[in-house]
Enzyme design. Structure first.
Site, PDB file in Angstrom:
ATOM      1  N   ALA A 129       0.864  -1.186   0.000  1.00 25.38           N
ATOM      2  CA  ALA A 129       0.000   0.000   0.000  1.00 25.38           C
ATOM      3  C   ALA A 129       0.892   1.224   0.000  1.00 25.38           C
ATOM      4  O   ALA A 129       1.931   1.247   0.670  1.00 25.38           O
ATOM      5  CB  ALA A 129      -0.922   0.001   1.220  1.00 25.38           C
ATOM      6  N   ALA A 131       0.329   5.432   0.301  1.00 26.16           N
ATOM      7  CA  ALA A 131      -0.575   6.559   0.486  1.00 26.16           C
ATOM      8  C   ALA A 131       0.223   7.854   0.461  1.00 26.16           C
ATOM      9  O   ALA A 131       1.414   7.868   0.138  1.00 26.16           O
ATOM     10  CB  ALA A 131      -1.338   6.403   1.807  1.00 26.16           C
ATOM     11  N   GLN A 135       4.042   4.348   3.163  1.00 24.87           N
ATOM     12  CA  GLN A 135       3.729   3.116   2.461  1.00 24.87           C
ATOM     13  C   GLN A 135       4.065   1.927   3.357  1.00 24.87           C
ATOM     14  O   GLN A 135       4.807   2.048   4.336  1.00 24.87           O
ATOM     15  CB  GLN A 135       4.449   3.020   1.120  1.00 24.87           C
ATOM     16  CG  GLN A 135       5.945   2.827   1.160  1.00 24.87           C
ATOM     17  CD  GLN A 135       6.543   2.861  -0.241  1.00 24.87           C
ATOM     18  OE1 GLN A 135       6.044   3.543  -1.148  1.00 24.87           O
ATOM     19  NE2 GLN A 135       7.624   2.125  -0.449  1.00 24.87           N
ATOM     20  N   LYS A 160       5.206   0.088   8.313  1.00 25.59           N
ATOM     21  CA  LYS A 160       4.755   1.352   7.725  1.00 25.59           C
ATOM     22  C   LYS A 160       5.891   2.360   7.785  1.00 25.59           C
ATOM     23  O   LYS A 160       6.461   2.603   8.856  1.00 25.59           O
ATOM     24  CB  LYS A 160       3.531   1.870   8.486  1.00 25.59           C
ATOM     25  CG  LYS A 160       2.856   3.079   7.869  1.00 25.59           C
ATOM     26  CD  LYS A 160       1.566   3.396   8.621  1.00 25.59           C
ATOM     27  CE  LYS A 160       0.809   4.543   7.967  1.00 25.59           C
ATOM     28  NZ  LYS A 160      -0.491   4.814   8.666  1.00 25.59           N
ATOM     29  N   ASP A 295     -11.534   6.619  10.754  1.00 25.89           N
ATOM     30  CA  ASP A 295     -11.353   6.314   9.331  1.00 25.89           C
ATOM     31  C   ASP A 295     -11.691   4.844   9.068  1.00 25.89           C
ATOM     32  O   ASP A 295     -10.914   4.106   8.456  1.00 25.89           O
ATOM     33  CB  ASP A 295      -9.909   6.618   8.920  1.00 25.89           C
ATOM     34  CG  ASP A 295      -9.743   6.738   7.406  1.00 25.89           C
ATOM     35  OD1 ASP A 295     -10.767   6.950   6.717  1.00 25.89           O
ATOM     36  OD2 ASP A 295      -8.607   6.621   6.924  1.00 25.89           O
TER      37      ASP A 295
END
Length: 524
Positions: A129, A131, A135, A160, A295
């Protein structure tokens, strides 16, 4: 001067990008800023497909990470951008091309002063992923030294890593946003009610928290502790030895995305049971704990091998104090029971609506929002949309924006979207009705109200000596400084102080009498 020139140059780039996507909102701002439409006409395209919110989301994506995050913040401000635009911005995809694995490895090694191959038994260079801020790479922890051979295999983790240079880029854009908010207030002072400076402050605080991954780790740890006795909602464990400001290492989550209903059924789980667990977890976060994941979109919720719900990505969290939770419960209960006067009174008591406004007129406005709900089946009622409509009438009654409620409203809409994906015929709020009723009995019943009154009384008594000391200090300062004032002004100040003092003292005496009476009743 240099700051102004730099920001003007950046503003020109922003306007050109917004104009290319027809996202300047010239028609919508015509009444507020009459010259704006004329000024932006040369750079505005008029043949771009899509709704205004969709076009704005596309423009913000092109402008980069800071603007993607700004769009996510604006998605909580339906009172500012409108309900449809807010809904479109809520779907803004926080995805960017990944940065090279070599940079990711270098950041990890700089943070811990050790080679990646020493920190991890294996490290996948392919990000899973990417963003705007960070990442994620999968990795495996090395075996524990001295562990027996039959020890369980090393834990799989997700790592992360912040983007290189992201702090500097955000700081530059934050300065621009502050400059623009000040410029907007200078041009149109009536925008002060919408508190644009506070929007930027919230944005700055959110980004600052997200760019310190230790804070995200702490949020995950707190949420996990809140649910330590609830196996139906899980939070991945944190590897604190491999977590720093720019790197977060946490347990890898394996599961099915919560909106993949067919996959959930194929795994042998009932989507309705999953919905019940997710709904209860969200309710407990908001009302029981006052600390919620802000979120909870489907990409951040998984169903594990036991059929329980697991959350990831704790960069955006919300907090509600007890007073706000009480206000929210009373307000929602008033709407659902059709008691619109109670809804209005709650707003006045909380200080959200100024005292000089008409209670009766505000009650009428609340009725206009809530009455359509009474004719709908329960599964069609959206509490998130209800809050959005309530915030939409705030300008008429000078009700200041409440940032914590705006974040909650966005979270409610997201959670309700997850519920509809699992079963569109079930309302998540109906599933947690027993929890709602138990919470209301515990926190809004006679015993709870008495406890609140006693707590208020004790707080007033505790603060009274400090208030008297401040008054004495102020009197001494005025006497020693020989402050000069017009007699009429001084008389007005003294009258106001005297009235305020009376308002402070009489509640204390009344509360004292009530407390004494209650104490006497308990002792007899």
């Amino acid at each position: 001067m240099f700051r102004t020139i730099r920001n003007l140059a950046r503003l020109a780039v922003i306007l050109r990008t917004l104009g290319r996507y027809d996202a300047l909102f010239a028609d919508e701002l015509r009444d507020v800023a009459p010259g704006y439409a004329l000024l932006t006409a040369p750079i505005r395209r008029r043949d771009v497909p899509g709704r205004p919110g969709e076009r704005l989301a596309a423009a913000l994506t092109e402008l980069g990470p800071s603007f993607i995050k700004l769009g996510q913040i604006l998605s909580t401000r339906s009172d500012l951008v409108g309900e449809q635009v807010a809904a479109d911005l809520a779907r803004l995809q926080d995805k960017l091309p990944p940065f090279p694995a070599a940079q990711a490895r270098r950041i990890v090694e700089e943070e811990f002063g050790r080679p990646v191959d020493e920190l991890f038994a294996s490290f996948d260079d392919r990000p899973v992923a990417a963003a705007s801020i960070a990442q994620v790479h999968f990795a495996v922890l090395p075996p524990v030294p001295g562990a027996p051979e039959d020890d369980p295999p090393p834990r799989e983790v997700a790592v992360k890593i912040l983007r290189p240079g992201i702090e500097r880029a955000f700081q530059r854009d934050l300065d621009l946003f502050r400059w623009l908010s000040g410029l907007a207030l200078w041009i149109q002072p009536r925008l002060k009610r919408l508190r644009p400076n506070e929007v930027v402050d919230i944005f700055a605080d959110t980004v600052r928290m997200e760019m310190d991954l230790r804070m995200e780790a702490a949020a995950a740890s707190e949420l996990s502790q809140n649910f330590r006795d609830d196996p139906t909602f899980g939070v991945p464990g944190i590897d604190w030895d491999r977590t720093s400001q720019r790197v977060l290492t946490l347990e890898r989550v394996r599961g099915i995305k919560v909106d993949e209903v067919d996959g959930i059924r194929a795994a042998g789980f009932d989507p309705d049971e999953v919905l019940a667990k997710a709904s209860a977890a969200f309710f407990n976060q908001v009302f029981r704990d006052g600390f919620f994941h802000a979120d909870l979109h489907p990409g951040n919720l998984f169903v594990d091998t036991e059929g329980n719900v697991v959350a990831v990505d704790f960069g955006i969290m919300g907090r509600l104090d007890r007073a706000t939770r009480t206000y929210l419960a009373d307000m929602l209960l008033g709407f659902l029971n059709g008691d619109y006067r109670r809804v209005a009174v709650v707003h006045f008591q909380a200080g959200y609506v100024p005292a000089h406004q008409s209670l009766e007129t505000f009650t009428q406005a609340c009725r206009a929002i809530g009455e359509p709900l009474l004719n709908k089946p329960l599964h069609d009622i959206s509490i998130g949309r209800l809050l959005a409509q309530l915030f939409a009438v705030t300008e008429q009654f000078e009700m200041e924006t409440q940032p914590q409620l705006l974040l909650l409203q966005k979270s409610m809409l997201t959670a309700e979207g997850v519920g509809r994906a699992l079963n569109p015929d079930i309302n998540m709020w109906e599933l947690v009705r027993p929890l709602i009723e138990a919470w209301m009995r515990e926190n809004r019943g006679p015993e709870a109200r008495l406890a609140d009154d006693l707590e208020t009384f004790l707080r007033v008594v505790r603060d009274l000596p400090s208030a008297l000391r401040h008054a004495e200090r102020l009197t001494r300062m005025l006497t020693e400084a020989g402050l000069k004032a017009h007699p009429e002004t001084l008389n007005e100040l003294l009258n106001r102080y005297g009235a305020k003092r009376q308002r402070m003292v009489w509640p204390v005496w009344i509360a004292t009498a009530v407390f004494a009476a209650l104490l006497a009743a308990l002792l007899t």
